[in-house]
Write a protein that holds these residues in place. Structure first.
Motif, mmCIF file in Angstrom:
data_model
loop_
_atom_site.group_PDB
_atom_site.id
_atom_site.type_symbol
_atom_site.label_atom_id
_atom_site.label_comp_id
_atom_site.label_asym_id
_atom_site.label_seq_id
_atom_site.Cartn_x
_atom_site.Cartn_y
_atom_site.Cartn_z
ATOM 1 N N ALA A 8 51.762 34.923 39.288
ATOM 2 C CA ALA A 8 51.041 33.659 39.435
ATOM 3 C C ALA A 8 51.675 32.656 38.483
ATOM 4 O O ALA A 8 51.800 32.921 37.283
ATOM 5 C CB ALA A 8 49.564 33.840 39.123
ATOM 6 N N VAL A 9 52.087 31.531 39.033
ATOM 7 C CA VAL A 9 52.740 30.473 38.268
ATOM 8 C C VAL A 9 51.703 29.416 37.897
ATOM 9 O O VAL A 9 51.035 28.862 38.776
ATOM 10 C CB VAL A 9 53.879 29.840 39.091
ATOM 11 N N GLN A 10 51.531 29.164 36.623
ATOM 12 C CA GLN A 10 50.605 28.130 36.159
ATOM 13 C C GLN A 10 51.386 26.846 35.889
ATOM 14 O O GLN A 10 52.415 26.868 35.222
ATOM 15 C CB GLN A 10 49.883 28.596 34.891
ATOM 16 N N GLN A 40 53.234 33.165 43.571
ATOM 17 C CA GLN A 40 52.260 32.164 44.020
ATOM 18 C C GLN A 40 52.201 31.007 43.037
ATOM 19 O O GLN A 40 52.154 31.221 41.832
ATOM 20 C CB GLN A 40 50.869 32.820 44.128
ATOM 21 N N THR A 41 52.221 29.791 43.556
ATOM 22 C CA THR A 41 52.062 28.586 42.740
ATOM 23 C C THR A 41 50.649 28.038 42.948
ATOM 24 O O THR A 41 49.934 28.462 43.861
ATOM 25 C CB THR A 41 53.107 27.518 43.109
ATOM 26 N N PRO A 42 50.179 27.084 42.131
ATOM 27 C CA PRO A 42 48.788 26.632 42.235
ATOM 28 C C PRO A 42 48.537 25.607 43.336
ATOM 29 O O PRO A 42 49.463 25.121 43.992
ATOM 30 C CB PRO A 42 48.525 26.020 40.857
ATOM 31 N N THR A 45 50.590 21.858 44.018
ATOM 32 C CA THR A 45 51.871 22.015 43.334
ATOM 33 C C THR A 45 52.680 20.718 43.399
ATOM 34 O O THR A 45 53.304 20.307 42.425
ATOM 35 C CB THR A 45 52.668 23.171 43.971
ATOM 36 N N SER A 177 44.181 35.523 47.993
ATOM 37 C CA SER A 177 44.832 34.501 47.165
ATOM 38 C C SER A 177 43.878 33.343 46.928
ATOM 39 O O SER A 177 43.180 32.900 47.836
ATOM 40 C CB SER A 177 46.107 34.000 47.847
ATOM 41 N N PRO A 179 44.876 30.164 44.889
ATOM 42 C CA PRO A 179 45.521 29.118 44.100
ATOM 43 C C PRO A 179 44.554 27.968 43.889
ATOM 44 O O PRO A 179 43.799 27.616 44.810
ATOM 45 C CB PRO A 179 46.715 28.709 44.969
ATOM 46 N N ALA A 209 46.762 31.578 41.014
ATOM 47 C CA ALA A 209 47.603 30.683 40.221
ATOM 48 C C ALA A 209 46.869 29.361 40.030
ATOM 49 O O ALA A 209 46.316 28.811 40.986
ATOM 50 C CB ALA A 209 48.936 30.446 40.918
ATOM 51 N N SER A 225 45.208 31.258 34.803
ATOM 52 C CA SER A 225 45.604 31.996 36.006
ATOM 53 C C SER A 225 45.280 33.478 35.820
ATOM 54 O O SER A 225 45.418 34.017 34.721
ATOM 55 C CB SER A 225 47.107 31.820 36.253
ATOM 56 N N VAL A 245 53.866 31.860 33.326
ATOM 57 C CA VAL A 245 53.930 32.857 34.399
ATOM 58 C C VAL A 245 53.197 34.112 33.953
ATOM 59 O O VAL A 245 53.322 34.530 32.800
ATOM 60 C CB VAL A 245 55.399 33.213 34.726
#
Length: 286
Positions: A8-10, A40-42, A45, A177, A179, A209, A225, A245
């Motif tokens: 998960a990308v913050q 996964q991005t938030p 994005t 998921s 996000p 994320a 995240s 991350v």
């Protein structure tokens, strides 16, 4: 269906899609460098923009969107499943969708999901939001295959509508998921408990994320995240609101094991709701 590593990308997205795309690329590459093959991005994005005129100038169709193009290239370059938690996309009818997109390790679009539930709320201290004034809600729940597992889609406020996650779990989703760009106020109160509840009640992993920190358009988001296992245990957390991350192993067999121990998906029954005199008010499906 095997074990894979999810990330998960913050982020702290600003108002420039081009700058956000560069920030996203650096963080996605960091996640892949840690062995993640699903990243996964938030939510939002591409850009966090409150002002209507600015949104009208910035948000474009999917084929012209810089985040979409960057994500497609990154997925193919890194050989990963890249899930853009959401970005604002102008539809063919001119309306704007809050859209999630999943790209394959070849850079192909595997699935897209338009956020169903709009964040129309009035919080304490004068904080008020009307997402429906900016975005057109989706009408369709979506699942897709990732490494042989089934992934269910949701975005942010969808988290408060358990029927969406139940439908996806009943359709076979072992990974859910979420996000998000949760406000600090709502995140501090509800973020952890809601994510763990969706994992527990569906016997599924949850990957969430998040956006975090003070954004260029003035809003403040909670960060933190999370990746949660089907028993409700937190496997990884960004314990802050800064970009970064988090990574955890996803074993879909753990979803089957949790559902075998607590078979609530199988045990659910239809029922009716009656008033005190026994008159039927409503019928509910299992």
């Amino acid at each position: 269906m095997g074990v894979f590593r999810a990330a998960a990308v913050q982020m702290r997205s600003g108002m420039s899609p081009e700058r956000n795309a560069k920030d996203m690329e650096a963080l996605v590459r960091e996640a892949a460098g840690q062995g993640a093959t699903y990243v996964q991005t938030p939510e939002m994005t591409g850009a966090m923009v409150r002002e209507k005129d600015a949104r009208e100038k910035l948000f474009v169709s999917e084929d012209r969107d810089v985040v979409v193009a960057t994500a497609r290239r990154l997925a193919a370059d890194l050989g990963i499943f890249l899930h853009i938690g959401s970005t604002a996309i102008r539809r063919a009818d001119g309306k704007i969708a809050n859209r999630a997109l999943l790209f394959s390790p070849k850079g192909e679009t595997l699935a897209s999901y338009d956020k169903i539930h709009m964040f129309d709320v009035d919080l304490d201290h004068g904080e008020s939001w009307r997402e429906s004034a900016a975005y057109e809600p989706g009408t369709q729940a979506v699942t897709a295959a990732v490494h042989g597992a089934t992934l269910g889609f949701a975005i942010c406020y969808d988290l408060r509508f358990p029927q969406l996650f139940r439908a996806e779990a009943l359709a076979g989703a072992q990974v859910l998921s979420v996000p998000a760009a949760f406000t600090r106020q709502t995140g501090e109160a509800h973020w952890h408990v809601l994510l763990r509840a969706r994992a527990i009640e569906n016997g599924a992993f949850v990957v969430a994320a998040a956006q975090g920190g003070q954004h260029e358009d003035g809003r403040e988001t909670f960060g933190h995240s999370l990746i949660v296992d089907p028993w409700g245990r937190i496997l990884a957390e960004a314990g802050h609101d800064r970009p970064g991350v988090i990574v955890a192993e996803i074993d879909p067999a753990q979803s089957a094991a949790a559902r075998a121990k607590i078979p609530n998906l199988k045990n659910a029954r239809e029922f009716t709701l009656a008033d005190g005199a026994g008159r039927i008010i409503e019928r509910a499906e299992a």
